[in-house]
Enzyme design. Structure first.
Site, PDB file in Angstrom:
ATOM      1  N   ASN A  57      -2.518   4.389   7.472  1.00 48.00           N
ATOM      2  CA  ASN A  57      -2.440   4.321   6.079  1.00 48.00           C
ATOM      3  C   ASN A  57      -3.395   3.149   5.605  1.00 48.00           C
ATOM      4  OD1 ASN A  57      -1.154   2.066   4.068  1.00 48.00           O
ATOM      5  ND2 ASN A  57       0.133   2.394   5.932  1.00 48.00           N
ATOM      6  N   PHE A  78      -1.999  -1.155  -1.413  1.00 52.85           N
ATOM      7  CA  PHE A  78      -1.236  -1.721  -2.398  1.00 52.85           C
ATOM      8  C   PHE A  78      -1.573  -1.088  -4.040  1.00 52.85           C
ATOM      9  CE2 PHE A  78      -0.601  -6.049  -0.610  1.00 52.85           C
ATOM     10  CZ  PHE A  78       0.102  -5.938   0.258  1.00 52.85           C
ATOM     11  N   SER A  98       0.210  -6.802   5.107  1.00 52.26           N
ATOM     12  CA  SER A  98      -0.612  -5.433   5.077  1.00 52.26           C
ATOM     13  C   SER A  98      -1.823  -5.788   5.711  1.00 52.26           C
ATOM     14  CB  SER A  98      -0.517  -5.042   3.688  1.00 52.26           C
ATOM     15  OG  SER A  98      -1.409  -3.924   3.340  1.00 52.26           O
ATOM     16  N   ASN A 103      -4.426  -3.970   4.947  1.00 52.95           N
ATOM     17  CA  ASN A 103      -5.269  -3.244   3.991  1.00 52.95           C
ATOM     18  C   ASN A 103      -5.737  -4.051   2.570  1.00 52.95           C
ATOM     19  OD1 ASN A 103      -4.870  -0.873   5.549  1.00 52.95           O
ATOM     20  ND2 ASN A 103      -3.270  -0.448   4.745  1.00 52.95           N
ATOM     21  N   THR A 104      -5.149  -5.153   2.471  1.00 56.24           N
ATOM     22  CA  THR A 104      -5.748  -6.101   1.581  1.00 56.24           C
ATOM     23  C   THR A 104      -6.594  -7.281   2.278  1.00 56.24           C
ATOM     24  OG1 THR A 104      -3.990  -5.840   0.039  1.00 56.24           O
ATOM     25  CG2 THR A 104      -5.012  -7.933  -0.326  1.00 56.24           C
ATOM     26  N   LYS A 136       7.870 -10.639   5.257  1.00 51.41           N
ATOM     27  CA  LYS A 136       7.598  -9.434   6.156  1.00 51.41           C
ATOM     28  C   LYS A 136       6.445  -9.703   6.872  1.00 51.41           C
ATOM     29  CE  LYS A 136       6.966  -4.826   6.180  1.00 51.41           C
ATOM     30  NZ  LYS A 136       7.265  -3.547   5.443  1.00 51.41           N
ATOM     31  N   ASN A 166       5.721  -5.079   9.909  1.00 48.63           N
ATOM     32  CA  ASN A 166       4.701  -4.158   9.228  1.00 48.63           C
ATOM     33  C   ASN A 166       3.960  -3.258  10.128  1.00 48.63           C
ATOM     34  OD1 ASN A 166       2.832  -3.254   6.884  1.00 48.63           O
ATOM     35  ND2 ASN A 166       3.313  -5.169   5.732  1.00 48.63           N
TER      36      ASN A 166
END
Ligand SMILES: Cc1cc2nc3c(=O)[nH]c(=O)nc-3n(C[C@H](O)[C@H](O)[C@H](O)COP(=O)(O)O)c2cc1C
Length: 370
Positions: free
Chosen positions: A116, A120, A182, A184-185, A222, A251
């Site tokens: 994915n 966010f 994450s 993705n940021t 996390k 994660n």
């Protein structure tokens, strides 16, 4: 039944659309009193021996839903109805944001994995706080709130964004998670470096204490499975130093190891975080390493590739007091959490340990003594 349904219906749908459809059904079912009572009675953990005390909270069982599934806190009762004993909502960011353009969620069915790059997508901390404040809970469940950085906020101003979310959300959180992992940021994972993490966690701790004075809101961080081992140790040491309550490991990963050839190179090449079965080994390794470092001083939460009760049991033996799952829920369906709690009760009964708490970290302690 679910697996047949998955093959015939969900597998043919766009993964995000399938997620939205399933999510709608869960929310709908949870609104019908007879149905939710019936489903919850069938699926909720009810094994006395699985009762868990963690983070100063009393829970019915150790297994919960990982962050990312219910980003906006719209289905807490629905997920509790399905037997998840704690629900981690979010990631919630300071400001609302749409996330990355679709298509941003990919199923690697043959590998029992997902990739994915949602980025966010969420309604922002003000809207989610208002929803939590207005919530009239049906089931008694633990609600964790996972917070992250708004994409447009520069890295140097990240702490202020987390603090804003903390001030809005801490009062509604049984526990609070600082997500710095994450993929993705852009730049988010740089915050895992101790020189960035120390001031960030300190600021969030202070904001939580300022906002909620009647109790101490447990604070966790996390982390990513892609940290080098020395960096895992550094986060563990920092967590102890700052009096953090817990660490969630892990994660999703940006690595692509452990993938079979069956999912096709075009999927494996998608940018984003990989979760599910291929993440299992590294998440377990990071967890064991953390436990070897911090022991019982900090609560560890094991997540990443937990597909069944045996996986959850291995996390507990490695050092996790709580265990979470996400990707396997997509493949296993509505009986996923129940199967894990039931299987854990059986494993505990067959083990030399009198309580679940005794089993926590037993395998890692044994290895250290050898
Ligand atoms: C579609 C998707 C979205 C996710 N979103 C988040 C998120 O917003 N915040 C977060 O901390 N973790 C997020 N995660 C990571 C999960 O919480 C979990 O750490 C990871 O998927 C490993 O567990 P699993 O193998 O059981 O899926 C997401 C995972 C997936 C698959």
């Amino acid at each position: 039944m679910y697996k047949l349904f998955f093959r015939l219906v969900f597998k043919r749908m766009d993964p995000e659309r399938a997620h939205e459809a399933a999510f709608r059904w869960i929310r709908l079912a949870a609104r019908v009193p007879v149905l939710r009572t019936y489903v919850a009675a069938a699926l909720a953990p009810r094994h006395e021996e699985l009762r868990t005390e963690a983070l100063g909270l009393r829970m019915h069982g150790p297994f919960g839903l990982a962050a990312g599934f219910d980003k906006n806190a719209v289905a807490i009762d629905g997920m509790a109805m399905l037997g998840f004993d704690h629900i981690e909502i979010g990631t919630v960011t300071g400001e609302p944001q749409p996330g990355n353009p679709r298509k941003r969620l990919f199923r690697l069915v043959a590998d029992r994995a997902l990739i994915n790059r949602m980025g966010f997508n969420n309604e922002g901390s003000a809207a989610v706080a208002a929803r939590l404040a207005a919530r009239n809970p049906v089931f008694r469940t633990t609600v964790g709130v996972n917070i992250g950085k708004t994409k447009v906020v520069p890295e140097a101003e990240a702490a202020a964004d987390y603090v804003k979310s903390t001030e809005r959300l801490a009062a509604h959180a049984d526990y609070l998670v600082v997500n710095v992992s994450s993929p993705n940021t852009p730049g988010l994972r740089n915050l895992q470096a101790t020189e960035s993490l120390r001031p960030l966690l300190t600021a969030v701790r202070e904001a939580a204490d300022r906002t909620v004075t009647a109790r101490r809101v447990p604070l966790l961080v996390k982390i990513a499975p892609d940290l080098a081992d020395e960096d895992v140790d550094a986060v563990a040491d920092l967590a102890v130093e700052l009096g953090l309550d817990g660490i969630i490991a892990t994660n999703t990963t940006i690595a692509r190891e452990g993938l079979g050839l069956t999912s096709g190179p075009e999927l494996v090449g998608e940018t984003g975080g990989l979760s599910g079965a291929p993440l299992k080994a590294r998440s377990l390794e990071v967890l064991s390493r953390l436990y070897a470092r911090v022991g019982d001083r900090i609560t560890l939460v094991g997540v990443g590739g937990v597909e069944n009760a045996e996986d959850a049991w291995q996390r507990i033996l490695a050092g996790a007091t709580l265990v979470q799952g996400y990707s396997a829920f997509i493949y296993e369906g509505p009986f996923y959490a129940r199967a894990i709690h039931k299987g854990l009760a059986a494993r505990l009964a067959a083990s030399p340990y009198a309580t679940l708490a005794e089993a926590v970290g037993a395998e890692t302690r044994k290895k250290a003594a050898q």
